[in-house]
Design a protein around this motif. Structure first.
Motif, PDB file in Angstrom:
ATOM      1  N   GLY A 106     -12.500 -14.012  -0.534  1.00 37.18           N
ATOM      2  CA  GLY A 106     -12.283 -14.988  -1.963  1.00 37.18           C
ATOM      3  C   GLY A 106     -11.633 -14.330  -2.952  1.00 37.18           C
ATOM      4  O   GLY A 106     -10.554 -15.114  -3.505  1.00 37.18           O
ATOM      5  N   GLU A 107     -11.456 -12.974  -3.023  1.00 38.25           N
ATOM      6  CA  GLU A 107     -11.079 -12.173  -3.968  1.00 38.25           C
ATOM      7  C   GLU A 107      -9.286 -12.193  -3.529  1.00 38.25           C
ATOM      8  O   GLU A 107      -8.607 -11.901  -4.440  1.00 38.25           O
ATOM      9  N   ARG A 108      -9.305 -11.911  -2.098  1.00 43.01           N
ATOM     10  CA  ARG A 108      -7.829 -12.186  -1.643  1.00 43.01           C
ATOM     11  C   ARG A 108      -6.970 -13.517  -2.006  1.00 43.01           C
ATOM     12  O   ARG A 108      -5.895 -13.115  -2.150  1.00 43.01           O
ATOM     13  N   VAL A 109      -7.706 -14.398  -2.218  1.00 37.94           N
ATOM     14  CA  VAL A 109      -6.998 -15.610  -2.636  1.00 37.94           C
ATOM     15  C   VAL A 109      -6.999 -15.762  -4.495  1.00 37.94           C
ATOM     16  O   VAL A 109      -6.027 -16.189  -4.731  1.00 37.94           O
ATOM     17  N   PHE A 110      -7.954 -15.431  -4.898  1.00 32.82           N
ATOM     18  CA  PHE A 110      -8.042 -15.568  -6.278  1.00 32.82           C
ATOM     19  C   PHE A 110      -7.291 -14.456  -7.319  1.00 32.82           C
ATOM     20  O   PHE A 110      -6.640 -14.836  -7.853  1.00 32.82           O
ATOM     21  N   LEU A 111      -7.374 -13.233  -6.869  1.00 31.63           N
ATOM     22  CA  LEU A 111      -6.825 -12.270  -7.681  1.00 31.63           C
ATOM     23  C   LEU A 111      -5.239 -12.355  -7.436  1.00 31.63           C
ATOM     24  O   LEU A 111      -4.651 -12.479  -8.918  1.00 31.63           O
ATOM     25  N   PRO A 112      -4.593 -12.654  -6.429  1.00 32.46           N
ATOM     26  CA  PRO A 112      -3.118 -12.770  -6.614  1.00 32.46           C
ATOM     27  C   PRO A 112      -2.796 -14.196  -7.320  1.00 32.46           C
ATOM     28  O   PRO A 112      -1.625 -14.097  -7.917  1.00 32.46           O
ATOM     29  N   TRP A 113      -3.283 -15.164  -7.361  1.00 35.05           N
ATOM     30  CA  TRP A 113      -3.207 -16.427  -8.196  1.00 35.05           C
ATOM     31  C   TRP A 113      -3.282 -15.988  -9.577  1.00 35.05           C
ATOM     32  O   TRP A 113      -2.429 -16.348 -10.363  1.00 35.05           O
ATOM     33  N   LEU A 114      -4.334 -15.200 -10.033  1.00 38.51           N
ATOM     34  CA  LEU A 114      -4.385 -14.694 -11.572  1.00 38.51           C
ATOM     35  C   LEU A 114      -3.193 -13.783 -11.863  1.00 38.51           C
ATOM     36  O   LEU A 114      -2.773 -13.742 -12.918  1.00 38.51           O
ATOM     37  N   GLY A 118       1.396 -16.701  -6.478  1.00 35.07           N
ATOM     38  CA  GLY A 118       0.914 -17.809  -5.945  1.00 35.07           C
ATOM     39  C   GLY A 118       1.027 -17.760  -4.392  1.00 35.07           C
ATOM     40  O   GLY A 118      -0.049 -18.034  -3.665  1.00 35.07           O
ATOM     41  N   GLN A 119       2.256 -17.189  -4.020  1.00 36.13           N
ATOM     42  CA  GLN A 119       2.520 -17.326  -2.641  1.00 36.13           C
ATOM     43  C   GLN A 119       1.718 -16.403  -1.733  1.00 36.13           C
ATOM     44  O   GLN A 119       1.254 -16.819  -0.726  1.00 36.13           O
ATOM     45  N   ASP A 120       1.545 -15.326  -2.288  1.00 28.50           N
ATOM     46  CA  ASP A 120       0.621 -14.063  -1.725  1.00 28.50           C
ATOM     47  C   ASP A 120      -0.892 -14.666  -1.693  1.00 28.50           C
ATOM     48  O   ASP A 120      -1.662 -14.471  -0.744  1.00 28.50           O
ATOM     49  N   MET A 144      -5.487 -25.741  -6.234  1.00 32.02           N
ATOM     50  CA  MET A 144      -4.933 -25.244  -7.693  1.00 32.02           C
ATOM     51  C   MET A 144      -3.653 -24.347  -7.584  1.00 32.02           C
ATOM     52  O   MET A 144      -2.816 -24.449  -8.258  1.00 32.02           O
ATOM     53  N   THR A 145      -3.611 -23.469  -6.671  1.00 34.55           N
ATOM     54  CA  THR A 145      -2.455 -22.566  -6.442  1.00 34.55           C
ATOM     55  C   THR A 145      -1.247 -23.553  -6.110  1.00 34.55           C
ATOM     56  O   THR A 145      -0.159 -23.314  -6.630  1.00 34.55           O
ATOM     57  N   THR A 146      -1.463 -24.552  -5.311  1.00 42.62           N
ATOM     58  CA  THR A 146      -0.410 -25.368  -4.945  1.00 42.62           C
ATOM     59  C   THR A 146       0.246 -26.079  -6.062  1.00 42.62           C
ATOM     60  O   THR A 146       1.547 -26.029  -6.125  1.00 42.62           O
TER      61      THR A 146
END
Length: 268
Positions: A106-114, A118-120, A144-146
């Motif tokens: 979950g953090e692998r997806v959440f932290l790069p967004w923050l 976003g692409q990461d 959300m990232t999209t």
């Protein structure tokens, strides 16, 4: 405990109970890593005691260096306080210790967004999904990232799909759907979603931060700040991400935003 800091109930309702549980746990076993982590989580999400939270979570990692959830908590503290590179570096080290951790997924997806990557975030989500370890939270983060990457029509379709799921975080998805509609030029639809979100808030707990996101979606800054003030008053856990959250970037130049950040004790 951590779920109550977000969408389940008002944080003020659980603060004293959470502190009492942490105190009892530490009295029973002062060397229990989970108790030190829980103490840090309470300080981070409910009290905004940044230094104390970091000290407690680091103590948990000292007691259990393979404690994935503590790495996740420390990473979120770092990105919330403007230390995104340090947070991502810590996350990479944590994954080396526990590459199959769903918490770290979950953090692998959440932290790069923050962190504005976003692409990461989407690349990590694709990797996790290919491994058969996706979750409702990851699917919601993808949606959300999209949107935040400017792919509005695609994001709306993903958000609508999540809204039809029984395990959806409905307030969060509704807030972002309002944002996506307006960014896509669908103001009427955005305003209808906000009306529905306000109606939902009269039936069940909805974080004021979600309503702030929704109002920012239609460019209503004054209303967004009103809801952010309510979030500050009740110490909403979501508010720790305010400096990094993409939806609030347009507010950064507003003196009211600087004042809110100052009152939270976050670095400017």
């Amino acid at each position: 405990v951590q779920g109550t800091f977000f969408s389940i109930s008002s944080p003020g309702e659980v603060l004293m109970a959470a502190k009492a549980e942490v105190r009892r746990a530490l009295e029973l076993d002062p060397d229990l890593a989970e108790a030190h982590y829980a103490s840090g989580v309470v300080k981070l999400f409910l009290e905004w005691e940044w230094a104390g939270a970091e000290a407690d979570i680091r103590k948990a990692l000292e007691l259990n260096p393979a404690y994935g959830r503590a790495y996740a908590g420390l990473s979120e503290l770092m990105v919330s306080t403007g230390r995104a590179e340090e947070a991502l570096s810590l996350l990479r080290r944590a994954r080396q210790l526990d590459p199959s951790s769903r918490v770290l997924d979950g953090e692998r997806v959440f932290l790069p967004w923050l962190a504005g990557r976003g692409q990461d975030s989407l690349a990590a989500a694709a990797d996790i999904t290919a491994a058969g370890r996706d979750s409702s939270g990851i699917r919601e983060q993808i949606a959300m990232t999209t949107v935040d990457l400017g792919r509005y029509s695609e994001g709306i379709a993903l958000l609508q799909s999540r809204m039809a799921s029984p395990d959806v975080d409905r307030p969060s998805m509704m807030a972002y759907l309002a944002r996506a509609y307006d960014l896509n030029g669908q103001r009427t639809e955005a305003q209808a979603v906000i009306a529905d979100l306000l109606a939902l808030s009269k039936q069940t707990y909805v974080s004021p931060v979600h309503l702030a996101v929704a109002y920012m979606g239609v460019g209503a800054r004054d209303e967004a700040f009103d809801w952010l003030e309510r979030a500050h008053k009740e110490r909403s856990g979501f508010l720790i991400y305010i400096k990094a959250w993409p939806a609030f970037v347009p507010l950064h130049s507003d003196p009211r935003f600087a004042d809110l950040v100052r009152r939270m004790g976050l670095p400017p």
